[in-house]
Design an enzyme around this catalytic site. Structure first.
Site, PDB file in Angstrom:
ATOM      1  N   LYS A  25      12.075  -6.316   8.917  1.00 21.55           N
ATOM      2  CA  LYS A  25      12.512  -6.404  10.311  1.00 21.55           C
ATOM      3  C   LYS A  25      13.917  -6.976  10.461  1.00 21.55           C
ATOM      4  O   LYS A  25      14.582  -6.721  11.466  1.00 21.55           O
ATOM      5  CB  LYS A  25      11.508  -7.222  11.149  1.00 21.55           C
ATOM      6  CG  LYS A  25      10.080  -6.701  11.117  1.00 21.55           C
ATOM      7  CD  LYS A  25       9.998  -5.225  11.420  1.00 21.55           C
ATOM      8  CE  LYS A  25       8.575  -4.668  11.470  1.00 21.55           C
ATOM      9  NZ  LYS A  25       7.783  -4.831  10.239  1.00 21.55           N
ATOM     10  N   TYR A  77      -6.388  -1.702  10.773  1.00 20.92           N
ATOM     11  CA  TYR A  77      -5.236  -2.596  10.596  1.00 20.92           C
ATOM     12  C   TYR A  77      -5.687  -3.995  10.200  1.00 20.92           C
ATOM     13  O   TYR A  77      -6.527  -4.611  10.873  1.00 20.92           O
ATOM     14  CB  TYR A  77      -4.435  -2.661  11.911  1.00 20.92           C
ATOM     15  CG  TYR A  77      -3.261  -3.618  11.853  1.00 20.92           C
ATOM     16  CD1 TYR A  77      -2.043  -3.217  11.328  1.00 20.92           C
ATOM     17  CD2 TYR A  77      -3.384  -4.931  12.303  1.00 20.92           C
ATOM     18  CE1 TYR A  77      -0.967  -4.089  11.255  1.00 20.92           C
ATOM     19  CE2 TYR A  77      -2.318  -5.812  12.245  1.00 20.92           C
ATOM     20  CZ  TYR A  77      -1.115  -5.383  11.720  1.00 20.92           C
ATOM     21  OH  TYR A  77      -0.054  -6.247  11.644  1.00 20.92           O
ATOM     22  N   TYR A 123       0.304  -4.846   4.717  1.00 19.70           N
ATOM     23  CA  TYR A 123       1.240  -3.714   4.614  1.00 19.70           C
ATOM     24  C   TYR A 123       1.498  -3.282   3.169  1.00 19.70           C
ATOM     25  O   TYR A 123       1.117  -2.202   2.744  1.00 19.70           O
ATOM     26  CB  TYR A 123       2.580  -4.081   5.271  1.00 19.70           C
ATOM     27  CG  TYR A 123       2.499  -4.317   6.762  1.00 19.70           C
ATOM     28  CD1 TYR A 123       2.602  -3.253   7.651  1.00 19.70           C
ATOM     29  CD2 TYR A 123       2.321  -5.593   7.282  1.00 19.70           C
ATOM     30  CE1 TYR A 123       2.531  -3.453   9.017  1.00 19.70           C
ATOM     31  CE2 TYR A 123       2.248  -5.802   8.648  1.00 19.70           C
ATOM     32  CZ  TYR A 123       2.355  -4.732   9.508  1.00 19.70           C
ATOM     33  OH  TYR A 123       2.281  -4.938  10.862  1.00 19.70           O
TER      34      TYR A 123
HETATM   35  C1  LIG Z   1       6.535  -4.146  10.078  1.00 19.39           C
HETATM   36  C2  LIG Z   1       6.210  -3.995   8.635  1.00 19.39           C
HETATM   37  C3  LIG Z   1       6.098  -2.726   8.043  1.00 19.39           C
HETATM   38  C4  LIG Z   1       6.197  -1.445   8.812  1.00 19.39           C
HETATM   39  O1  LIG Z   1       7.465  -1.158   9.275  1.00 19.39           O
HETATM   40  P1  LIG Z   1       7.597  -0.231  10.574  1.00 19.39           P
HETATM   41  O2  LIG Z   1       9.027  -0.063  10.770  1.00 19.39           O
HETATM   42  O3  LIG Z   1       6.908  -1.005  11.667  1.00 19.39           O
HETATM   43  O4  LIG Z   1       6.871   1.047  10.308  1.00 19.39           O
HETATM   44  C5  LIG Z   1       5.853  -2.644   6.694  1.00 19.39           C
HETATM   45  N1  LIG Z   1       5.698  -3.759   5.964  1.00 19.39           N
HETATM   46  C6  LIG Z   1       5.781  -4.995   6.479  1.00 19.39           C
HETATM   47  C7  LIG Z   1       5.572  -6.162   5.590  1.00 19.39           C
HETATM   48  C8  LIG Z   1       6.039  -5.154   7.843  1.00 19.39           C
HETATM   49  O5  LIG Z   1       6.102  -6.395   8.360  1.00 19.39           O
END
Ligand SMILES: *Cc1c(COP(=O)(O)O)cnc(C)c1O
Length: 333
Positions: free
Chosen positions: A56, A264, A290
């Site tokens: 991010k 999720y 993730y």
């Molecule tokens: C937010 C996030 C993602 C996904 O990214 P997007 O741009 O929202 O698709 C992947 N991995 C981690 C660790 C994240 O925090």
């Protein structure tokens, strides 16, 4: 188009110099050997720096530049209780000397853990959505601040607006530069895809530079059909913002939704296996929500012969390891 021309388009949006960039790029020899498939490399966006890092930061570099241009006096965003995006937004706000209000899903946990614990250390004010839909709660809280005479800048869910996605157009330009210096190319990039900004930015960047690299998103929360539609829209908006003459349709997006499991944030054997495997082959931490799911997906794709042994695949580590500490029970069990 040439790398320098793309870099110039991105510079026109005046991103803030937030992250520790470029993040490291390198091979994962022991992991590759254990899987017996293609050569697997890693892009360490878990090391973007600020507030324990993550993907991010790249988006926030573009978004918070806009917040400053608008003279915002408070930064807001939203997410799950263990949102990495919320934690990184709180870190960037702190670093810019701006207050941060986070609207997190549900009700407060008995004991602050992981990302939520860090949100508090970073000085963010957390408000809970309770029974309200998340985005509705965010709107209401932003409006309440405006009523008080404040000027909130509301960061889109996951930072995934066209402007935020430019962070990953820049990410692709960064990797292209690193790969060029090493004299290598990647046949595919594999990563965790959720709110779409990462994949949209990568898709736009790859097409703009005409790279021979497939972009394979491992879906974290959404079925492929609806997600691909959202991705096409966001990528077209991103290309338009950068004045790139490119058009995308649903079919241009490779999204794998076979690893959604129970949904999720619910840990299954896919994540448990991938987390231990990365830790024990490379001393590398992936997260339960993730990157554990994405690496587990990549391991499955390799076992199924998606890539030939002569290919080179880039696993883009998007961060998230702070959430490990909120998932100790699910991971030890
Ligand atoms: C937010 C996030 C993602 C996904 O990214 P997007 O741009 O929202 O698709 C992947 N991995 C981690 C660790 C994240 O925090």
């Amino acid at each position: 188009m040439e790398l320098a021309a793309l870099a110039q388009r991105l510079e026109m949006l005046q991103p803030l110099p937030l992250g520790y960039l470029p993040t490291p790029l390198g091979p994962l020899p022991r992991l590759s050997q254990a899987l017996g498939g293609p050569e697997v490399w890693i892009k360490r966006d878990d090391l973007t720096g600020l507030g324990l890092g993550g993907n991010k930061i790249r988006k926030l570099a573009f978004l918070l530049a806009e917040a400053q241009r608008q003279h915002a006096d408070v930064i807001m965003t939203t997410g799950a209780q263990q949102s990495n995006h919320a934690r990184q937004t709180a870190a960037v706000a702190a670093m810019l000397g701006l207050p941060c209000v986070l609207v997190l899903r549900g009700t407060p946990p008995a004991q602050p853990q992981g990302n939520y614990f860090l949100d508090r250390l970073l000085g963010a004010e957390v408000r809970w959505s309770g029974d309200r839909p998340l985005l509705q709660a965010l709107d209401a809280e932003a409006e309440a601040l405006r009523q008080e005479g404040r000027h909130p800048y509301v960061v889109t869910y996951g930072g995934s607006s066209a402007l935020g996605a430019c962070g990953f157009v820049a990410g692709i330009a960064e990797v292209a530069m690193q790969a060029q210096a090493l004299g290598i190319t990647f046949d595919a990039i594999v990563f965790a895809s959720s709110s779409g900004g990462t994949q949209a930015g990568m898709a736009a960047g790859i097409r703009a530079l005409d790279l021979p690299t497939r972009v394979i998103g491992i879906s974290i929360a959404e079925p492929a059909s609806s997600f691909r539609h959202d991705l096409a829209r966001l990528t077209n908006e991103t290309a338009a913002l950068l004045k790139l003459d490119l058009a995308f349709s649903d079919d241009d997006f490779d999204v794998r939704d076979a690893y959604l499991g129970q949904g999720y944030g619910i840990v299954t054997d896919v994540e448990r296996e991938a987390i231990r495997f990365a830790a024990r082959t490379e001393g590398l931490f992936v997260d339960p929500v993730y990157t554990g799911r994405a690496l587990g997906g990549l391991m499955d794709l390799i076992r199924r012969g998606e890539f030939s042994p002569s290919q080179r695949v880039l696993f883009w580590h998007t961060g998230g390891a702070p959430a490990l500490f909120a998932y100790t029970e699910a991971l030890e069990g």
